[in-house]
Design an enzyme around this catalytic site. Structure first.
Site, short mmCIF file in Angstrom:
data_model
loop_
_atom_site.label_atom_id
_atom_site.label_comp_id
_atom_site.label_asym_id
_atom_site.label_seq_id
_atom_site.Cartn_x
_atom_site.Cartn_y
_atom_site.Cartn_z
N ALA A 67 -8.64 -2.56 -6.38
CA ALA A 67 -8.81 -2.62 -7.83
C ALA A 67 -8.08 -1.42 -8.42
O ALA A 67 -7.89 -0.40 -7.74
CB ALA A 67 -10.30 -2.55 -8.17
N GLU A 115 -10.84 -7.78 -0.16
CA GLU A 115 -11.75 -8.82 -0.68
C GLU A 115 -10.99 -10.06 -1.10
O GLU A 115 -11.43 -11.19 -0.88
CB GLU A 115 -12.56 -8.26 -1.87
CG GLU A 115 -13.53 -7.17 -1.44
CD GLU A 115 -14.21 -6.52 -2.63
OE1 GLU A 115 -13.52 -5.82 -3.40
OE2 GLU A 115 -15.43 -6.71 -2.79
N GLU A 135 -14.27 1.75 -0.72
CA GLU A 135 -14.92 2.02 -2.02
C GLU A 135 -15.86 3.22 -2.00
O GLU A 135 -15.94 3.97 -2.97
CB GLU A 135 -15.72 0.78 -2.49
CG GLU A 135 -14.85 -0.36 -3.00
CD GLU A 135 -14.41 -1.33 -1.92
OE1 GLU A 135 -14.55 -1.01 -0.72
OE2 GLU A 135 -13.93 -2.41 -2.27
N1 COA Z 1 -5.19 1.69 -8.28
C1 COA Z 1 -4.28 2.22 -9.10
N2 COA Z 1 -3.12 2.76 -8.65
C2 COA Z 1 -2.89 2.73 -7.33
C3 COA Z 1 -3.82 2.21 -6.42
C4 COA Z 1 -5.01 1.66 -6.95
N3 COA Z 1 -5.94 1.11 -6.15
N4 COA Z 1 -3.33 2.36 -5.16
C5 COA Z 1 -2.12 2.95 -5.30
N5 COA Z 1 -1.86 3.18 -6.59
C6 COA Z 1 -0.68 3.83 -7.18
C7 COA Z 1 -0.66 5.33 -6.94
O1 COA Z 1 -1.48 5.98 -7.90
C8 COA Z 1 0.81 5.62 -7.10
O2 COA Z 1 1.11 5.61 -8.47
P1 COA Z 1 2.03 6.81 -9.12
O3 COA Z 1 3.36 6.68 -8.40
O4 COA Z 1 2.10 6.46 -10.56
O5 COA Z 1 1.33 8.09 -8.80
C9 COA Z 1 1.47 4.39 -6.50
O6 COA Z 1 0.48 3.36 -6.53
C10 COA Z 1 1.90 4.58 -5.06
O7 COA Z 1 0.77 5.00 -4.30
P2 COA Z 1 0.73 6.33 -3.39
O8 COA Z 1 -0.68 6.78 -3.27
O9 COA Z 1 1.72 7.32 -3.90
O10 COA Z 1 1.26 5.75 -2.01
P3 COA Z 1 0.95 6.31 -0.55
O11 COA Z 1 1.86 5.58 0.37
O12 COA Z 1 1.00 7.79 -0.53
O13 COA Z 1 -0.57 5.87 -0.23
C11 COA Z 1 -2.46 4.35 -0.17
C12 COA Z 1 -0.91 4.51 -0.13
C13 COA Z 1 -2.76 2.87 -0.20
C14 COA Z 1 -3.07 4.99 1.09
C15 COA Z 1 -3.01 5.07 -1.43
O14 COA Z 1 -2.25 4.62 -2.56
C16 COA Z 1 -4.46 4.77 -1.71
O15 COA Z 1 -5.33 5.32 -1.05
N6 COA Z 1 -4.74 3.91 -2.71
C17 COA Z 1 -6.09 3.60 -3.13
C18 COA Z 1 -6.76 2.69 -2.13
C19 COA Z 1 -8.20 2.42 -2.55
O16 COA Z 1 -9.05 3.28 -2.54
N7 COA Z 1 -8.42 1.17 -2.92
C20 COA Z 1 -9.74 0.71 -3.26
C21 COA Z 1 -9.96 0.74 -4.71
S1 COA Z 1 -11.54 0.04 -5.07
#
Ligand code: COA
Length: 261
Positions: A67, A115, A135
């Site tokens: 999300a 999900e 989460e």
């Molecule tokens: N919501 C909003 N933005 C998200 C996102 C999310 N769930 N997941 C990634 N993004 C965005 C990042 O903020 C980043 O944006 P920016 O360039 O404007 O800063 C872009 O996507 C790229 O992500 P980044 O974190 O730089 O890539 P990464 O390769 O370093 O890491 C993940 C990848 C997936 C490990 C990391 O993005 C992450 O942990 N995301 C959240 C996962 C999560 O907790 N999901 C559950 C939500 S309920």
């Protein structure tokens, strides 16, 4: 054909291809994506020319990284409940579409992304896939049906381990515990999804629809009630032209030609 801002859609060889298209945000599910997914899957449900849907994410990094955390960070309790209900309804629509939906997991499938994949009928993971329910690391719990679908798919113990640790699984680990049906090299993911789709498309459309109903609704009932449902749907199959064609084709030693009626 409908045009979306956050989705790509095309139709080829009886397959509907839906691609979530926010690669710069790793295809995170914001409200607009959810509403477009709802509209897209409503039209796919009613489109008789689409027999199977393949759902994937844009780019080579993510299926869906969850999300949208920007939206999550700002929402009130009431908004959170509504967001969760909307997500649940859209994912229920996907699960009960009346035709199979194959998730082609091409990278991160975290939180709402995992999900979403679980609401699909079948899951294929690329070898670079990463799946999990992180989460609790954000102070929330799964809100799009994950707390219910994960234990049904992999068992209570494994589901709780994933949900409570927030740990991320590789595609191979997800395959080992039955969270995904197949693990394939990333370069072959779409071809593998299409191969699986064509195997299903070769079968009788109404039988596919009734089999999905028997399993999906049956899992919500007692085993005895589920068997009553099974018999009713089995009986209904006997009234279809497809059943007559399928049995006749077998006896005449030729491939069946199903019309879906
Ligand atoms: N919501 C909003 N933005 C998200 C996102 C999310 N769930 N997941 C990634 N993004 C965005 C990042 O903020 C980043 O944006 P920016 O360039 O404007 O800063 C872009 O996507 C790229 O992500 P980044 O974190 O730089 O890539 P990464 O390769 O370093 O890491 C993940 C990848 C997936 C490990 C990391 O993005 C992450 O942990 N995301 C959240 C996962 C999560 O907790 N999901 C559950 C939500 S309920």
């Amino acid at each position: 054909m409908m045009v979306y801002n956050t989705l790509l859609f095309e139709r080829r060889n009886a397959i509907g291809y839906v691609t979530i298209n926010r690669p710069e945000k790793l295809n995170a599910l914001n409200r607009q994506v959810m509403e477009e997914l709802r509209a897209c899957f409503q039209s796919l449900r009613d489109d008789q020319d689409v027999r199977v849907v393949i759902l994937t994410g844009s780019g080579d990094k993510a299926f869906v990284a969850g999300a949208d955390i920007n939206e999550l960070a700002q929402q009130s309790a009431v908004e959170g409940r509504e967001t969760s209900r909307l997500g649940q309804q859209v994912f229920d629509l996907i699960e009960n579409l009346g035709k199979p939906v194959i998730a082609a997991i091409n990278g991160f499938a975290l939180g709402g992304g995992c999900e979403l994949a679980m609401a699909c009928t079948l899951r294929l993971a690329a070898d670079n896939a990463r799946l999990g329910q992180p989460e609790v690391k954000l102070g929330i719990i799964p809100g799009y049906g994950g707390s219910q679908r994960l234990p049904r798919l992999v068992g209570k113990g494994r589901a709780l381990e994933l949900i409570l640790t927030g740990e991320t699984l590789t595609g191979a680990e997800a395959h080992r515990i039955g969270l995904v049906n197949q693990l394939v090299p990333a370069a072959d993911l779409l071809a593998a999804a299409e191969k699986l789709a064509q195997k299903i498309i070769a079968n009788a459309p109404l039988a596919i629809k009734f089999a999905l109903q028997a399993v999906n609704h049956g899992l919500e009932m007692s085993a005895a009630q589920g068997q009553v449902l099974e018999s009713t749907l089995f009986g209904l199959c006997n009234s279809t032209a497809d059943m007559k064609e399928g049995t006749r084709a077998f006896l005449e030693k030729r491939p069946a030609r199903f019309a879906g009626n």
